[in-house]
Every structure is written in C-alpha cells, then in structure tokens.
Design a protein around this motif. Sequence first.
Motif, mmCIF file in Angstrom:
data_model
loop_
_atom_site.group_PDB
_atom_site.id
_atom_site.type_symbol
_atom_site.label_atom_id
_atom_site.label_comp_id
_atom_site.label_asym_id
_atom_site.label_seq_id
_atom_site.Cartn_x
_atom_site.Cartn_y
_atom_site.Cartn_z
ATOM 1 N N ASN A 324 -38.824 13.700 -42.771
ATOM 2 C CA ASN A 324 -37.577 13.996 -43.478
ATOM 3 C C ASN A 324 -37.123 12.777 -44.296
ATOM 4 O OD1 ASN A 324 -36.743 12.667 -40.904
ATOM 5 N ND2 ASN A 324 -34.739 12.830 -41.891
ATOM 6 N N ASP A 325 -37.567 11.572 -43.892
ATOM 7 C CA ASP A 325 -37.221 10.342 -44.619
ATOM 8 C C ASP A 325 -38.200 10.096 -45.766
ATOM 9 O OD1 ASP A 325 -35.217 9.676 -42.621
ATOM 10 O OD2 ASP A 325 -36.905 9.127 -41.322
ATOM 11 N N LEU A 327 -41.369 12.193 -47.349
ATOM 12 C CA LEU A 327 -42.074 13.475 -47.262
ATOM 13 C C LEU A 327 -43.481 13.421 -47.846
ATOM 14 C CD1 LEU A 327 -41.688 16.489 -46.499
ATOM 15 C CD2 LEU A 327 -40.737 16.860 -48.786
ATOM 16 N N SER A 389 -35.226 9.913 -52.439
ATOM 17 C CA SER A 389 -34.720 11.021 -53.263
ATOM 18 C C SER A 389 -35.201 12.378 -52.756
ATOM 19 C CB SER A 389 -35.089 10.829 -54.732
ATOM 20 O OG SER A 389 -36.484 10.829 -54.914
ATOM 21 N N MET A 390 -36.255 12.418 -51.955
ATOM 22 C CA MET A 390 -36.755 13.685 -51.407
ATOM 23 C C MET A 390 -36.351 13.874 -49.946
ATOM 24 S SD MET A 390 -40.666 13.992 -52.707
ATOM 25 C CE MET A 390 -40.941 15.512 -53.539
ATOM 26 N N ALA A 391 -35.550 12.968 -49.426
ATOM 27 C CA ALA A 391 -35.233 13.021 -47.994
ATOM 28 C C ALA A 391 -34.319 14.206 -47.677
ATOM 29 C CB ALA A 391 -34.568 11.719 -47.562
ATOM 30 N N SER A 392 -34.382 14.659 -46.446
ATOM 31 C CA SER A 392 -33.536 15.769 -46.002
ATOM 32 C C SER A 392 -32.979 15.454 -44.620
ATOM 33 C CB SER A 392 -34.352 17.057 -45.934
ATOM 34 O OG SER A 392 -35.146 17.069 -44.754
ATOM 35 N N ASN A 393 -32.144 16.368 -44.146
ATOM 36 C CA ASN A 393 -31.567 16.213 -42.804
ATOM 37 C C ASN A 393 -32.353 16.972 -41.745
ATOM 38 O OD1 ASN A 393 -28.325 16.108 -44.223
ATOM 39 N ND2 ASN A 393 -29.227 14.483 -43.001
ATOM 40 N N TYR A 394 -33.582 17.396 -42.071
ATOM 41 C CA TYR A 394 -34.362 18.200 -41.132
ATOM 42 C C TYR A 394 -34.364 17.556 -39.739
ATOM 43 C CZ TYR A 394 -38.144 21.127 -39.387
ATOM 44 O OH TYR A 394 -38.903 22.000 -38.663
ATOM 45 N N SER A 396 -31.816 17.479 -38.038
ATOM 46 C CA SER A 396 -30.496 16.836 -37.961
ATOM 47 C C SER A 396 -30.593 15.330 -37.806
ATOM 48 C CB SER A 396 -29.646 17.440 -36.839
ATOM 49 O OG SER A 396 -29.220 18.720 -37.244
ATOM 50 N N LEU A 399 -29.517 10.801 -43.102
ATOM 51 C CA LEU A 399 -30.217 10.097 -44.180
ATOM 52 C C LEU A 399 -30.180 8.598 -43.886
ATOM 53 C CD1 LEU A 399 -28.873 12.004 -47.319
ATOM 54 C CD2 LEU A 399 -31.023 12.378 -46.091
ATOM 55 N N GLN A 417 -26.241 7.616 -43.063
ATOM 56 C CA GLN A 417 -25.325 8.747 -42.955
ATOM 57 C C GLN A 417 -24.779 8.848 -41.521
ATOM 58 O OE1 GLN A 417 -27.290 12.528 -43.557
ATOM 59 N NE2 GLN A 417 -25.734 13.145 -45.041
#
Length: 435
Positions: A324-325, A327, A389-394, A396, A399, A417
């Motif tokens: 998620n950090d 990808l 820029s491609m990171a997500s909270n997958y 939970s 970021l 975050q």
Amino acid sequence: MPVEAGWEAESPTNGNMEGRVAGAHRFDGVDLRALAVQVPTPFYAYSANAIRYRVSRLRQAFHGLDLRICYAVKANSNIAILHLMSQQGVGADIVSLGEMQRSLKAGVPADRIVFSGVGKTGEEMAAALEAGVWRFNVESADELSLLQAIAQGKGVVARAAARINPDVDAQTHAKISTGKAENKFGVSIDEARRWFAGAAQMSHVLLDGLHAHIGSQILSLDPFGKALRRVEDFRRELVEDGHAIASVDIGGGLGVTYRPGLDRPIAIQDYAALVRETFADFKGILVLEPGRHLVAEAGVLVTRVVRIKQGSDRSFLIVDAAMNDLLRPSLYDAWHEIVPLHDRTEMARYDIVGPVCETGDTFAQARPLPRCGADDLLLIGGAGAYGASMASNYNSRPLTAEVLLDDGRYSVIRRRQSFADMIAGEQIPQDWHEA
Ligand SMILES: *Cc1c(COP(=O)(O)O)cnc(C)c1O
C-alpha cells in the motif's frame, strides 16, 4: 544552485551498491539512521539536490531551444516537490483537478500547466479554463467538441494540442505502454488530420499543438526515434496545409536505473540530440513532460524490519512497509534495490515482504542481503516516482510520512497520517434519505 558534477555519485540510488557502502547511510547529507529516530518508519525521503540536478541537466541538454518542462505531477504529487519544481521554473502536466489544485497551491503558474488525460469531464475543463491553464492535450473527438462548447459558454478560447497515438512499441512493461494503437491514449494521425481540417470551424478552440507520450520507463532511443519522426512528419504536413503549429509536446517516458548494472537509461545528451535532429525545422515551443526521470532516483523508502520468519524453504524478512506504501513491485513486477543501513558482512537470502494480507505484498524474492535482524533499517531505492503518489490505505494502514532532504537538513513535507485523518469523511449512518 550550480550543478554539482559529482552529485550522482553521492546518491544512495546511483545504481552502485559497492560504491555506496562507505557513505551508505547518508542521502543529500542527511544520516538516514538518525532521521529514522525522528520520523516513524516507513517513510519516504527525497533529495532536493538530486531533483535540482536532474532538472538543470535536462535544461542544459536542450539549451538554445524554446523549451518548457512540464513535470508529470502523477509521478510524485507532494506539494513540496511541486514547489521545488516551480522554483526551478518547471511547469506541470496534470491529469485531474486535484493535480491542478496542488500545482497552483505549490506556486506553479497556470500558464505553465498542460492538462492531459482521456477522461476529462466538462466540469474539469471549465475549472481548468477558469484557472487559465496553458493548454489541453486532447485525446478524442468527443473531448474536442466538449472543450469547444465549454470554452464558448465561458467566452474564452481554449488552446489545444492533439494527442497523437503514433502506434509504436515503447518496449516497456505492458501496463505502462501508452503509444500503441490498442492503448486507450490519443488518436491516430488520420483522425488528427480530420481535426485540423475542421479546426477553423471551432470558434473557441485554438488547435495549434501536437502531443505524444508513448509510455514510461523507456530504456531505448529506438521507440522515441520512431514516434518523434511520425509526429514531425505529420507536423510538416500540417504546416504545408496551412496550419500553424505553435508547440510540440513530446511527453515523458525516460527510463531510470532500478537494477544497477542492468538498466541502462538513455543518456540525456543522446535524447536531446535525437530531438534536435528530428525537429531541426521546428521553431516553436518544445514541451517535455518528464515524471520518473526527475524524481525516481531522488527518493528512497526507509523501512524497518519487524521480524524474520523462517518458512519451510526460505526466510521471510517482514518489514513495516507494504504494497500500500509502494505498489510498483506488486503492480508491475518492478525490481527495486534494497540496501540495509547496517554494516554486517555475512550474507543471507530473503523474501522481503510487507505485513499486508496479500501474497502479492512482496518487495523481492530470494534477495541476497547482509544478514538482518529485527529493528534493522533498510532503504528501498528508486522510490521517488510512483511511490507515495500511488499509496493507499489498504489494510487501514496510514499513509507514510514524506521528508525532503537538502544539504544536511530535513523537513517533513507530509506527516504520517493519523487514524483520525484516515477515517475523516466516513460515518456510521445516522439519518437516511430517499433518492
Ligand atoms: C505519466 C505521463 C507522463 C510521465 O511519464 P514518465 O514516464 O514518468 O516520464 C508524461 N505525460 C503523460 C501524458 C503521462 O500520462
């Protein structure tokens, strides 16, 4: 800031693992181990000097041409990075209103912004016209007529370039190839020819540019040569037919070194020589849209070993960074250099994985590394582009923090975050509505 000739040799991501060992822990003069005491891992660290160096090297290679560098914001969209770009006189290539707002907030003048992308909505076009962006890279006939309607409604003239799909194989990963006929991007030269033929009927669009972007992480001049030749032949044809072409935008795509000794990026001088030769007759504005080239090798992801887990036939090095950090390994099978920030010499082989509940959450397989233990720090190289820029909270996971380094100093350009940030906007239903 003058270009320091030897600067690249100091970068942890200069593609030279041996050469790095002595000063391995320092990046742009900052000790990453000391930084990891101040900033929670995992975090991204970017070198301001590495970015400045690449911008000025690019500019020097194109010296004498009417050049506009419009940095592809999607590669790394932190406003501090965009601010650094704007300080170097670099504009922006955006693909959404979010990227436009970031660019403007970071101080990029609207008249240095180009707007690309296949799915621009009417709302986005209106907002971009209001902001005064320089030009739209138009990718379909429908988009062109919508742009005309919206500009007319506002009583302004939109400047546009036709994005050509030159139908060449960029010889890169299929997921980042954009210039073949089967890709969704741009239009054929035949279709663009019809657009120009009808351009005079468009009262509120000035179609006076060409654009091509054939893909990313391109390591051979060949596809650039073919694509640019097609663009230039078409430009000459248009000029002969009486059309004025004010700008040619040749996109981004320059590859970088992810695998030291294996990836051999195109020398900027060779790229510039090809462009100069191909466009020798063109006297207008030359636009470049580099993303990865400017930032990939200027960034690292610093992560900490959580534990080592012994599998039946392999050792898993479990780190606190995950897909998620960063990808790219999961999405593109990308190879990233991974370097421990400790000095042990005995070697071991690890599958380096994150904590996310996916088998694809793997940064490297059977990677030889100096033996590691819990709490050791590792640096993942080449992480400045398409990382944060491609990171997500997958899963939970918040970021990560991002830190800018500059000559021995650091500044946190995004704090990690918080849980509250992560769930902001979510709510357990309290009132229900009919729709
Ligand atoms: C992504 C993109 C770029 C930048 O690509 P890089 O390979 O990062 O240089 C430039 N132009 C357009 C239109 C893009 O979509």
